[in-house]
Design an enzyme around this catalytic site. Structure first.
Site, PDB file in Angstrom:
ATOM      1  CB  SER A 196      -7.956   0.717   5.345  1.00 23.03           C
ATOM      2  OG  SER A 196      -8.754   1.858   5.497  1.00 23.03           O
TER       3      SER A 196
ATOM      4  CE  LYS B 117      -3.745   2.238   2.610  1.00 22.94           C
ATOM      5  NZ  LYS B 117      -4.634   2.133   3.788  1.00 22.94           N
TER       6      LYS B 117
ATOM      7  CB  SER C 180      -7.758   3.656   2.445  1.00 26.57           C
ATOM      8  OG  SER C 180      -7.015   3.207   3.560  1.00 26.57           O
TER       9      SER C 180
END
Length: 541
Positions: free
Chosen positions: A215, A116, A191
């Protein structure tokens, strides 16, 4: 409090005007006859601060000869059809003879890992999905980067992160929307949206996401993956962009439970830097999550496992009845495997999102505006500095949730200054409530999300229209960021799309089940998930 000197350096800029400005900022006064004394004290503090800020920073070292960064580039459109890549890079261990793998080498041979884009990689730009701050390039590697490489993994790039980790759907990144791997035009969850898509498509074997309210679990659920937010602090957060330190978690995102267990095994354990993990075991003492699970093969005995369905997770207003029915069928399949399954009421579960909001909004605002204080660990000084000097042009570039957090935070500072303090105390009460239930059950389960992935909002959508796409989405996930309990999602079925451009097409999207356990009980959660996965074909359910 003591001071080191009472004599300021020549040319010190602290004048009476500076003192008066500082007093005005505090909305206080001092006696005129005392002002010179306080000016001198402020002046020597200034000198001390200048001396410290001129010192070289102290950062975790990076072995660039062993782990060189190769082919660093922004992805071309033809290699980024789902909008999931943030940056491309090739990093491998060039000196494998020095390897101290925490996972079996055979797992990692040829395995690719994507990160990420709030996980720092030295000399690789970190976009964090935003134009709110720009041009940040980390000067060190996150601890998990080193651990993946030492275990023989190949890092192939950074995956799109939703705008400053502030969206649970995948339309917010400054680089554009991230497309669901099952349905173009629909959310892949946020996210850690890019990780979910790239792993689901097989463009990466495994991903490491970050989870502050769901997330890791939300995109894993929307993309049909296994996503694990482990016990708070089990995976070091060193070198990663923080939303709010007490609910920051990293977690593995994989296609299978076994792969998840092996990746967790590789990256877990105290790194003696991140204070979130000071209670975590040394890496050498971390359970062999993957190795032990693999030994079980397909004969996983859960006949002595007690599973509690959190009743409140099945009564929320936003819960799609089809999701509820899919979840109940999945829960019932545990009974066929010999487990005890029954409902248990945890009334505070419904209050959990409000408690999480008190921390994530106000403390998250303070974390951005004044930096993480009271922490022992590595601070990303250059990144913090980019947030400290916010101007109108920064705010203009902010995503709607980021603007909302700043507005909420400033409003709370003036009207509810003890909001985070109260929420912190209630977080312990929430943790105790789950712990009481976990006295009678080995794990608790809920639907991961109340509804399947939604269609992307229109490019010209209003702020409320953008937020409407994710109302109630974290209703079962955010609680466990505040309590720190480990929580894993795994796919349990598919449901037909009923809104947006593919309505009536017959296209289906994944549904997930969340499994929650006691602190440090990752092995139990993985065992239960592995048993379900081995006994069921979720895409047919």
């Amino acid at each position: 409090m003591s001071v080191h000197s009472l004599i300021a350096r020549q040319g010190n800029p602290v004048t009476h005007d500076v003192l008066n400005e500082t007093l005005a900022a505090l909305s206080v006064t001092i006696k005129d006859e005392e002002k010179e004394d306080y000016r001198k004290l402020l002046a020597v503090f200034h000198d001390s601060a200048v001396e410290l800020m001129e010192m070289p920073d102290y950062e975790p070292s990076v072995d660039r000869e062993r782990f060189p960064r190769e082919n660093v580039h922004f992805p071309k459109p033809e290699e980024n059809k789902h909008g999931a890549w943030a940056w491309k890079v090739d990093i491998q261990d060039k000196k494998p003879s020095q390897r101290t793998a925490t996972s079996p080498p055979e797992l990692w041979k040829g395995k690719t890992v994507v990160l990420k884009d709030n996980i720092g990689v030295k000399d690789v730009p970190m976009l964090m999905g935003t134009n709110f701050v720009k041009d940040y390039v980390p000067s060190t590697d996150a601890t998990v980067v080193t651990r993946v490489l030492e275990a023989g993994g190949q890092i192939t790039g950074k995956a799109v992160c939703e705008n400053l980790c502030h969206s649970a759907t995948s339309h917010s990144a400054a680089t554009g929307p991230v497309q669901n791997p099952f349905a173009h035009g629909y959310s892949s969850g946020g996210s850690s949206s890019g990780c979910g898509v790239l792993v689901a498509l097989g463009e990466a074997d495994m991903g490491i996401g970050a989870d502050q309210g769901g997330s890791v679990r939300i995109p894993a659920c929307n993309c049909g993956l296994v996503g694990f937010k482990p016990t708070f602090g089990l995976i070091p957060y060193t070198g990663c962009g923080s939303n709010e330190p007490t609910n920051d978690h990293l977690g593995p995102m994989t296609r299978t439970v076994l792969e998840n267990a092996f990746l967790l095994q590789a990256i877990s354990g105290n790194d003696n830097i991140d204070d979130r993990g000071f209670a975590a075991p040394n890496p050498a003492l971390i359970p062999k999550y993957g190795t032990d699970l693999e030994k079980l093969a397909t004969s996983v005995d859960i006949t002595k496992i007690r599973i509690g369905i959190i009743s409140e997770s099945l009564t929320m207003a936003v819960l799609d009845p089809r999701v509820k029915a899919t979840f109940e069928r999945a829960a019932a399949s545990f009974k066929s495997l010999g487990a005890q399954v029954e409902e248990v009421s945890v009334p505070m579960h419904n209050i959990g999102p409000a408690i999480w909001t008190g921390v994530s909004k106000y403390a998250g605002f303070l974390n951005k505006t004044v930096g993480p204080f009271g922490r022992r660990g590595h601070q990303m000084v250059e990144l913090n500095a980019k947030f400290n000097d916010m101007k109108q042009e920064n705010f203009d570039e902010a995503y709607v949730s980021t603007k909302n957090i700043y507005l909420n935070g400033e409003y709370a500072r003036k009207n509810f200054p003890n909001l985070t303090s109260k929420s912190t105390n209630l977080s312990r009460k929430l943790r105790d409530a789950y712990d009481i239930a976990l006295r009678d059950y080995d794990v608790l389960i809920t639907p991961t999300l109340p509804y399947i992935a939604t269609s992307h909002c229109e490019p010209d959508a209003t702020p409320l229209q953008q937020i409407a796409k994710q109302v109630g989405l974290v209703s079962n996930t955010c609680q466990f960021n505040q309590t720190g309990h480990p929580a894993l999602t795994l796919p349990i079925g598919m449901l037909e799309i009923q809104e947006g451009p593919l309505k009536g097409s017959g296209t289906k999207l994944p549904v997930g089940m969340q499994i929650v356990g006691k602190w440090w009980a990752e092995e139990t959660i993985l065992k239960v998930a592995y048993a379900w996965e081995n006994a069921n074909e979720w895409k047919k359910m």
